[in-house]
Design an enzyme around this catalytic site. Structure first.
Site, PDB file in Angstrom:
ATOM      1  CB  CYS C 152      44.543  44.753  34.206  1.00  0.00           C
ATOM      2  SG  CYS C 152      43.672  43.200  34.141  1.00  0.00           S
ATOM      3  CE1 TYR C 153      44.501  39.429  38.141  1.00  0.00           C
ATOM      4  CE2 TYR C 153      43.670  38.627  36.089  1.00  0.00           C
ATOM      5  CZ  TYR C 153      43.482  38.941  37.384  1.00  0.00           C
ATOM      6  OH  TYR C 153      42.580  38.337  38.172  1.00  0.00           O
TER       7      TYR C 153
END
Lengths: 348, 348, 348, 348
Positions: C152-153
């Protein structure tokens, strides 16, 4: 100046334990000398609650490692339900105890067994316990060795309804309690239902018609009525941390209006430092009591003929738990009742 | 494939306007051709709602600058209350209209005048308006030129209660509606009471016994009962953006249980795409419908003898406003009723 | 119309599993035929995710009980890190796989072992895996049997920075990534740090200089640079459920301004359905992408001479997980890349 | 015991005014005798802030109606920016003043004019004002007639960075301040951007490279450095009410590690009641200081060679506004510096 009361907090790693520490930090007559938390024994409280790192406190110990209670005057017991009966029974008789669990709240041990899933383990001790809804039991609390601190939900509704029932102003057979609570009441033990993702941006009812605080409320209202009372009690989980608001739907007796109910409550709680009755038509927010030991009560006539609506708010961790526990301690130890509890609410 | 329905949205700079745009983006049979917002005229919608920047949409115009309506088939009117009557009266008769304001919801213009602070400005038009609680008025909606889209609060309680009243299953003189709403219902116009600081971390009741949605609910229940009905209606503001949960306290007739009420509702709404009745004892969360056009209804017997509790949830901006408006449009235009409304809820 | 792609979702009881189901519900070319969740085997998905109760889905089964894979075309693997390597190795070679875990993201198994606490269990399979940052790996994804879906990051920063590094527009040795994430990234397994009480009304940094997504970002930037790159990566937990915002502090080369960086990104992503570059000075909110597969990139010159600031936002559960996984599936299966992913963001 | 300090609060209807009242309620040496709020003149403070209803306070008056200042010793001025200069200039010379606005924070009135959109209206008074970052200006504050209370954002970064710059431990030309604030900093005046719907469930950067607190921070750092310093300052709005966390990206001098920076700060703030330096690797949450006057500072080495990360947290309404104002008052009036400010943080 007299010696400070020496305090032990059993179960200091939960939210009510931390709240006791926070409030006692501002108490002029107490000294916290023992903090227990079995799974965190050996650690400083700061490892569990960094927001309390800058107070001067003893390290956490396991209960079983507290072998000498001679330096303690009063014990706050903030342990999980059902574990507390045995712990308190093992304490020296000399110690005063305020128990924040549900273990001694229900006077009838048969009712306890029915709602808490097993027999009461200290029925003799139960007979000596005083239910500590301070404003309505002050004199008995002052003489108690063991005070059962009320549950978070039952505090507001009992304060608002018991005086009205005693005065015969409302129908006791048609009381609806629609309750809304913040999530700190669920404690700090991880559970799916208390995750931010599951709580925020939504609301739901839970334990409807089956919540353990129903019989506790009924115990108080039944005593006020002089006969058994059943109530509707419908709790909802609100995406906030602190606060309980209860909307009470009641039927005043013929000719009685909301203003009359509030007037009666105003008389009953005149001079009380923590219970405040608002003018008719003014209803409280939980925000108005956050962080304080206040209980606010407001009311208004319903559109339905013969009905009225009352609203009570408290901070569930203060007047609904640790604040009322300290209030009870103050009464038990002959201290000014508001000592350590005079903080203004925190808003926003 | 037929030509798309050409849509104008009046009042596109509010939350219900934006929600119409969001949902119509996924509608296979519509084309948004006019967006009005008087104070933002000349700007792209993206300047007002950046989350919609990547759709292909006409720029905002002032209503008065829309002089040629020939390219429009249907108008959604998402303007503030009391400003709408004159606007709709000025529209060409040819246009179908779904009005999301309260201006045409109350059939009795005297009741309107009493609750909305002034005389109705289009009483003749009012006579032609159909109250668009789709599931309970589908046939009339299909023929309507002007549909008054229901208010957010009245949608759930009417869906749950009207069929029970029609079936004679509950006492119509003792209905309590404890309602909890997210803050998007207050709209986007800045007001102190809708600030994050004033809404988050707390709950309160407001407009108790005086909210404008009470007569709207009573209009529906009275029609179902065949005689005037009054209800308790107590709204609360919850720190969330979307969602309304209503806890309904009712008295079933002798011998009727919550399961019977749910069974009746299950029959009534069998096959409905958006109204779902849950098994007895299962209660819905607002999270279960977020972003969707669903209305969920659950129920349970009360501890109080002779009482039952029903719970309804909707997303106030969808089934409580823009979604139901599109559902009504679909019915009016002969499209599949769920067109554009088949998204699964967004959780967490 | 061709036959639908038959989908299995392994690990359907977590948030990314539920998000796959939500998004695939709107996909015109897929059919979910298997849902696994070992501890919930035998239950309907509705028991785990009531918001999905009204879709038509197979019941949950245990992975080991899926003995016949012949009815499946593609597998989404949404299992916990470290458990996935063995599971995928055991799948029939014929199946296409999109893995949402971290197990196949790091090409160098030595780096994997260092950051994930143990040796890689399927090093041969690793060699075949394609890192699925779709916009920058579309051609390789289209031919892949196994796609490692990005974390996600890493998604936003890589999309913004890799084209700038490839174009030689910024200093690769001075990149600071200050990241802010909602809590759904922590998953649904109960942990103290994800409780509402611990997350709401506050912010904190965590895993600073030690988060597992740092080497993943560095892998992409190093490839773009043609030499090893290290970055600062500082994640913060924000009291919201969805969304990641990354503030990127970079040093453009001599004479290069923020507008030049954005122009380069605008060219690189011209025509992309999901990556949008905003005009200079316009910065995105996470609210602008909630529920959608969008990645927005904005930028501005810093006050510090020689510095610029870029901001990227995504919904961590969509472009940061399940949405990008479906985007990869679309590419792998020759479907339109935006199929099932064309929903407008949900706001407010 | 000496007579209490008699306090006037100008602008008592804003959040910083209410916070002054809350904190002074617990102060043993003060008496609030005047509360002004022009638009609410004639009302009790309870009408504006019901959470303060149970304190004993004077009613609100308009400033112009306060004609006799003889009963006042010290004035807290919590008025909007730009309105304050004229008000304070009109006060009797005898009165000590703590100004919470930005009107006297910038020593160079040309810089003020540039950032605040107009010429300074009291340049002579400006020359007498002392910038009240208490820990770094205690001696000057003690002698000041007029203290300019620091802005919320500048407090933490200046406390952490000025001692490091004075000690020559970091590069002053490469300081990045990524700041995250709760929404109470925006005040109580209604604006769209502060609505619950616009703030919750999301995060965004704002006023990037153009926020008025940048020159205020630079004023402090420039003084510490002995030459002009520019900084990156990037504020973000976080969905919480209270708290500011600043992530500071710095370049220590050759051979200096995060632990060395923290050691220097630990020495500098040894014995301070409100500034606490955490052990290396421990980073603070804003939750750890909510409602308190604490500033916590933590730090860690970066993965990027030659870089370190510091994190500061405060409650923006306490150490970032009203608490520091009372701390300054205590210093000015010769009271114990922590008087009224010794409350433990409120968590959760």
């Amino acid at each position: 100046m007299t010696d400070p009361i020496r305090i032990a907090i059993l179960g200091a790693s939960g939210y009510t334990g931390a709240e006791l520490v926070r409030l006692l930090h501002g108490h002029p007559n107490t000294d916290v000398v023992v903090l227990t938390a079995d799974r965190r024994a050996g650690q400083p409280l700061a490892a569990v609650f960094p927001h309390l790192a800058h107070l001067h406190l003893p390290d956490l110990v396991a209960i079983e490692d507290v072998t000498d209670w001679s330096g303690v005057d009063l014990v706050f017991c903030a342990l999980p339900h059902a574990t507390t009966q045995a712990v308190i029974e093992a304490l020296p008789e000399r110690l005063r105890v305020v128990d924040l669990s549900a273990d001694f709240r229900l006077e009838d041990t048969a009712v306890y067994a029915q709602w808490y899933g097993g027999p009461h383990k200290a029925p003799e001790l139960q007979k000596t316990a005083v239910y500590g809804l301070t404003e309505l039991a002050r004199e008995r609390v002052s003489r108690a060795r063991l005070v059962a601190n009320p549950g978070c939900y039952p505090t507001g509704p009992q304060l608002a309804l018991m005086p009205l029932i005693e005065a015969g102003l409302i129908d006791v057979d048609d009381i609806i309690i629609d309750a809304k609570s913040g999530v700190s009441g669920a404690g700090r033990a991880p559970k799916e239902g208390a995750l931010h993702t599951e709580v925020s941006e939504g609301i739901h009812a839970y334990s409807v018609a089956s919540h353990r605080h129903a019989p506790e409320i009924e115990q108080g209202l039944s005593r006020a009525a002089g006969r058994p009372v059943l109530v509707n009690f419908t709790p909802h989980l609100v995406p906030m941390n602190r606060g309980i608001l209860c909307t009470l739907y009641v039927r005043p007796c013929e000719g009685v209006k909301a203003a009359d109910l509030l007037a009666r409550l105003g008389e009953r709680f005149a001079g009380e430092p923590f219970v405040k009755v608002l003018p008719p038509g003014t209803l409280p927010h939980t925000r108005h009591v956050r962080g304080s030991n206040l209980c606010l009560i407001g009311g208004v006539d319903d559109r339905l003929p013969g009905r009225a609506i009352l609203v009570t708010v408290i901070d569930n961790l203060v007047k609904g738990a640790s604040g009322q526990a300290i209030q009870n301690m103050n009464v038990m130890m002959g201290l000014p009742e508001a000592a350590g509890l005079d903080q203004a609410p925190l808003f926003p």
